[in-house]
Design an enzyme around this catalytic site. Structure first.
Site, PDB file in Angstrom:
ATOM      1  N   HIS A  72       0.865  -1.189   0.000  1.00  0.00           N
ATOM      2  CA  HIS A  72       0.000   0.000   0.000  1.00  0.00           C
ATOM      3  C   HIS A  72       0.894   1.228   0.000  1.00  0.00           C
ATOM      4  O   HIS A  72       1.803   1.323   0.802  1.00  0.00           O
ATOM      5  CB  HIS A  72      -0.886  -0.014   1.255  1.00  0.00           C
ATOM      6  CG  HIS A  72      -1.887   1.071   1.208  1.00  0.00           C
ATOM      7  ND1 HIS A  72      -1.590   2.358   1.599  1.00  0.00           N
ATOM      8  CD2 HIS A  72      -3.147   1.077   0.755  1.00  0.00           C
ATOM      9  CE1 HIS A  72      -2.654   3.114   1.396  1.00  0.00           C
ATOM     10  NE2 HIS A  72      -3.605   2.373   0.895  1.00  0.00           N
ATOM     11  N   TYR A 202      -7.831  10.408   4.660  1.00  0.00           N
ATOM     12  CA  TYR A 202      -8.048  11.185   5.887  1.00  0.00           C
ATOM     13  C   TYR A 202      -8.915  12.379   5.512  1.00  0.00           C
ATOM     14  O   TYR A 202      -8.540  13.175   4.636  1.00  0.00           O
ATOM     15  CB  TYR A 202      -6.710  11.686   6.435  1.00  0.00           C
ATOM     16  CG  TYR A 202      -5.721  10.584   6.783  1.00  0.00           C
ATOM     17  CD1 TYR A 202      -4.600  10.352   5.982  1.00  0.00           C
ATOM     18  CD2 TYR A 202      -5.899   9.783   7.899  1.00  0.00           C
ATOM     19  CE1 TYR A 202      -3.690   9.357   6.294  1.00  0.00           C
ATOM     20  CE2 TYR A 202      -4.981   8.782   8.224  1.00  0.00           C
ATOM     21  CZ  TYR A 202      -3.884   8.575   7.419  1.00  0.00           C
ATOM     22  OH  TYR A 202      -2.983   7.575   7.725  1.00  0.00           O
ATOM     23  N   PRO A 294      -3.672   5.264  17.397  1.00  0.00           N
ATOM     24  CA  PRO A 294      -3.689   4.624  16.080  1.00  0.00           C
ATOM     25  C   PRO A 294      -3.557   5.633  14.931  1.00  0.00           C
ATOM     26  O   PRO A 294      -3.564   5.262  13.770  1.00  0.00           O
ATOM     27  CB  PRO A 294      -5.052   3.923  16.018  1.00  0.00           C
ATOM     28  CG  PRO A 294      -5.753   4.188  17.264  1.00  0.00           C
ATOM     29  CD  PRO A 294      -4.950   5.097  18.099  1.00  0.00           C
TER      30      PRO A 294
HETATM   31  P1  FAS Z   1      -2.100  -6.395  22.758  1.00  0.00           P
HETATM   32  O1  FAS Z   1      -3.053  -5.513  23.505  1.00  0.00           O
HETATM   33  O2  FAS Z   1      -2.341  -6.686  21.320  1.00  0.00           O
HETATM   34  O3  FAS Z   1      -2.012  -7.822  23.495  1.00  0.00           O
HETATM   35  C1  FAS Z   1      -1.966  -7.905  24.904  1.00  0.00           C
HETATM   36  C2  FAS Z   1      -2.571  -9.249  25.281  1.00  0.00           C
HETATM   37  O4  FAS Z   1      -2.400  -9.437  26.691  1.00  0.00           O
HETATM   38  C3  FAS Z   1      -4.064  -9.316  25.000  1.00  0.00           C
HETATM   39  O5  FAS Z   1      -4.361 -10.418  24.176  1.00  0.00           O
HETATM   40  C4  FAS Z   1      -4.691  -9.450  26.384  1.00  0.00           C
HETATM   41  O6  FAS Z   1      -5.816 -10.307  26.382  1.00  0.00           O
HETATM   42  C5  FAS Z   1      -3.564 -10.049  27.199  1.00  0.00           C
HETATM   43  N1  FAS Z   1      -3.634  -9.749  28.632  1.00  0.00           N
HETATM   44  C6  FAS Z   1      -3.860  -8.554  29.210  1.00  0.00           C
HETATM   45  N2  FAS Z   1      -3.826  -8.666  30.557  1.00  0.00           N
HETATM   46  C7  FAS Z   1      -3.550  -9.981  30.839  1.00  0.00           C
HETATM   47  C8  FAS Z   1      -3.397 -10.735  32.046  1.00  0.00           C
HETATM   48  N3  FAS Z   1      -3.499 -10.161  33.242  1.00  0.00           N
HETATM   49  N4  FAS Z   1      -3.130 -12.054  31.942  1.00  0.00           N
HETATM   50  C9  FAS Z   1      -3.010 -12.649  30.729  1.00  0.00           C
HETATM   51  N5  FAS Z   1      -3.144 -11.996  29.551  1.00  0.00           N
HETATM   52  C10 FAS Z   1      -3.426 -10.669  29.612  1.00  0.00           C
HETATM   53  N6  FAS Z   1      -2.021  -0.149  15.831  1.00  0.00           N
HETATM   54  C11 FAS Z   1      -1.520   0.071  14.593  1.00  0.00           C
HETATM   55  O7  FAS Z   1      -0.294  -0.046  14.404  1.00  0.00           O
HETATM   56  N7  FAS Z   1      -2.337   0.407  13.540  1.00  0.00           N
HETATM   57  C12 FAS Z   1      -3.694   0.499  13.673  1.00  0.00           C
HETATM   58  O8  FAS Z   1      -4.388   0.782  12.701  1.00  0.00           O
HETATM   59  C13 FAS Z   1      -4.267   0.246  14.952  1.00  0.00           C
HETATM   60  N8  FAS Z   1      -5.607   0.298  15.112  1.00  0.00           N
HETATM   61  C14 FAS Z   1      -6.121   0.001  16.336  1.00  0.00           C
HETATM   62  C15 FAS Z   1      -7.518   0.010  16.512  1.00  0.00           C
HETATM   63  C16 FAS Z   1      -8.068  -0.303  17.754  1.00  0.00           C
HETATM   64  C17 FAS Z   1      -9.557  -0.312  17.906  1.00  0.00           C
HETATM   65  C18 FAS Z   1      -7.218  -0.619  18.857  1.00  0.00           C
HETATM   66  C19 FAS Z   1      -7.787  -0.955  20.221  1.00  0.00           C
HETATM   67  C20 FAS Z   1      -5.848  -0.637  18.702  1.00  0.00           C
HETATM   68  C21 FAS Z   1      -5.279  -0.330  17.435  1.00  0.00           C
HETATM   69  N9  FAS Z   1      -3.903  -0.349  17.236  1.00  0.00           N
HETATM   70  C22 FAS Z   1      -3.372  -0.083  16.014  1.00  0.00           C
HETATM   71  C23 FAS Z   1      -2.987  -0.623  18.334  1.00  0.00           C
HETATM   72  C24 FAS Z   1      -2.831  -2.123  18.565  1.00  0.00           C
HETATM   73  O9  FAS Z   1      -2.704  -2.785  17.359  1.00  0.00           O
HETATM   74  C25 FAS Z   1      -1.661  -2.372  19.521  1.00  0.00           C
HETATM   75  O10 FAS Z   1      -0.612  -1.473  19.292  1.00  0.00           O
HETATM   76  C26 FAS Z   1      -1.113  -3.787  19.460  1.00  0.00           C
HETATM   77  O11 FAS Z   1      -2.161  -4.693  19.637  1.00  0.00           O
HETATM   78  C27 FAS Z   1      -0.054  -3.924  20.558  1.00  0.00           C
HETATM   79  O12 FAS Z   1       0.308  -5.259  20.681  1.00  0.00           O
HETATM   80  P2  FAS Z   1       0.667  -5.892  22.133  1.00  0.00           P
HETATM   81  O13 FAS Z   1       1.620  -5.016  22.802  1.00  0.00           O
HETATM   82  O14 FAS Z   1       0.999  -7.306  21.868  1.00  0.00           O
HETATM   83  O15 FAS Z   1      -0.675  -5.749  22.973  1.00  0.00           O
END
Ligand code: FAS
Length: 392
Positions: A72, A202, A294
């Site tokens: 992209h 955007y 994001p």
């Molecule tokens: P994550 O939040 O993905 O993973 C953390 C994991 O830990 C989860 O699965 C959770 O269930 C688990 N967990 C939490 N507490 C726990 C506990 N006590 N015990 C066991 N497990 C536990 N980023 C982009 O780069 N581009 C985008 O377009 C984008 N859009 C987004 C849209 C939305 C609606 C949201 C909410 C986020 C968006 N993001 C985007 C940001 C998102 O992608 C994060 O940056 C990314 O998931 C981060 O990855 P992790 O650090 O692995 O955290």
């Protein structure tokens, strides 16, 4: 129960880290509170930076994204000025993003981790941590059958986001959390509709920001700026499409391809950075270390970057007995985290003018307009934008 590294969280950070540690022959357990089916369908990020693709490819984790990811390279900015496009693949370092929905990447990484003999405990919540400043840290686990047990390792990796157990385990004063509420809330939508435009679009409008981003051939991500505290359920499909038509100026630029709204959630655009990204033998990676809005598609990419840096440092320590990487982990990651945070903040100010017609709001919207015109007219500004937009 003992292992070498306990990883909390099976998102991009925990899964990239776990796969890299397994490849180095290091014993690790990932503890994930959600069910496997849940994390494999949770739609979030969609864009991977070239650096992330390279890291995943180097570590044998990119087969899915190389087969199904889409390059992209264009984004468009709509507003009272009309519309201009930036073909960012022809600007700056001439690099493009890869569209590969996060849930696809997570699905690939889980399969690969299990294929590498990894141990993931789904439906298991880490309820507390102990001895993280000693040499045998442990976490309390609450399993899916309400079974409780303690998992002990040589290190613990907190990859469990901003509301996880790792940040809660940090003693007061152990780290400084630099935080900012950007004062913007997005209604994040997933629509069962093909992308309406090739470009990430955007739209800047006096009623607020709207965004259009492809996710797959049949699902599109839209964002609408809404007041803080807005109830997503108050946005019926009809109301969503009417507002998107208005802010996307469809009378001027053509219709949107519409369809049922599959997911609606609000996201407050907040940032947070924990300094340092460790305490004792607990190390933070991904959103647990640094939450970014994001607005510049950086969160998942920072998760990959921090996980990779931590994997190398833990491998040096556990395989080579060299702890310098761990000692320098925060310093290795923080400059890139702050650089991404700065660009994300700049994007927020580019895309969101204050709503309302007070003197201050009107003046700030004129600044926003000037920023957009500078991006439209100045090649040097476009090169700088492109490098930051795809960079990590
Ligand atoms: P994550 O939040 O993905 O993973 C953390 C994991 O830990 C989860 O699965 C959770 O269930 C688990 N967990 C939490 N507490 C726990 C506990 N006590 N015990 C066991 N497990 C536990 N980023 C982009 O780069 N581009 C985008 O377009 C984008 N859009 C987004 C849209 C939305 C609606 C949201 C909410 C986020 C968006 N993001 C985007 C940001 C998102 O992608 C994060 O940056 C990314 O998931 C981060 O990855 P992790 O650090 O692995 O955290």
């Amino acid at each position: 129960q003992r292992t070498q590294v306990v990883i909390v969280g099976a998102g991009p950070a925990g899964l990239v880290l776990g796969n890299m540690l397994r490849a180095a022959g290091i014993d690790c357990v990932i503890v994930e509170r959600q069910a496997r089916a849940y994390v494999e369908q949770r739609g979030r990020a969609g864009f991977l930076a070239p650096a992330s693709v390279r890291v995943l490819e180097e570590h044998g984790l990119a087969s899915g994204l190389l087969a199904k990811g889409q390059s992209h390279g264009t984004c468009a900015f709509r507003g009272e000025h009309g519309q201009f496009e930036l073909n960012y693949g022809e600007l700056g370092q001439r690099q493009v993003l890869t569209v590969y929905p996060q849930q696809f990447l997570v699905t690939d990484l889980i399969a690969e981790f299990l294929g590498r003999g990894g141990d993931i405990r789904f439906g298991t919540t880490v309820t507390g941590m102990h001895g993280i400043d000693g040499d045998s840290p442990s976490v309390d686990c609450l399993g899916p059958d309400e079974d409780t047990y303690r998992l002990t390792g040589e290190y613990v990796a907190g990859c469990d986001g901003q509301r996880g157990a790792a940040l809660r385990a940090l003693p007061a004063g152990a780290a400084t959390s630099f935080r900012r509420h950007h004062g913007v809330t997005w209604l994040a939508l997933l629509a069962q509709a093909p992308p309406s435009m090739e470009a990430v679009t955007y739209a800047v409008h006096e009623r607020g920001f709207a965004g259009h981003m492809a996710r797959t051939a049949t699902v599109t991500r839209f964002y609408l700026q809404v007041p803080r505290g807005e109830d997503p359920e108050a946005w019926t499909d009809a109301r969503v499409w009417e507002e998107l038509r208005t802010r996307m100026r469809t009378e001027e630029f053509g219709p949107l391809r519409e369809g049922p709204i599959l997911e609606r959630t609000t996201v407050d655009l907040n940032s947070a950075v924990s300094v340092p990204m460790r305490y004792g033998r607990l190390f933070l990676a991904g959103d647990a270390a640094s939450l970014i809005s994001p607005s510049a598609a950086k969160g998942a990419n920072l998760a990959v970057m921090t996980a990779r840096t931590l994997a190398a440092a833990l491998t040096d320590a556990l395989v080579g007995g060299d702890e310098r990487g761990l000692a320098g982990y925060s310093e290795a990651c923080l400059p890139r985290i702050w650089h991404a945070q700065e660009f994300s903040h700049w994007m927020i100010n580019l895309l969101h003018g204050p709503v309302g017609d007070g003197e201050d709001a009107v003046f700030l919207r004129r600044l926003q307009h000037a920023r957009l015109m500078s991006l439209r007219d100045m090649r040097s500004h476009q090169d700088h934008f492109a490098e930051n937009y795809v960079g990590i």
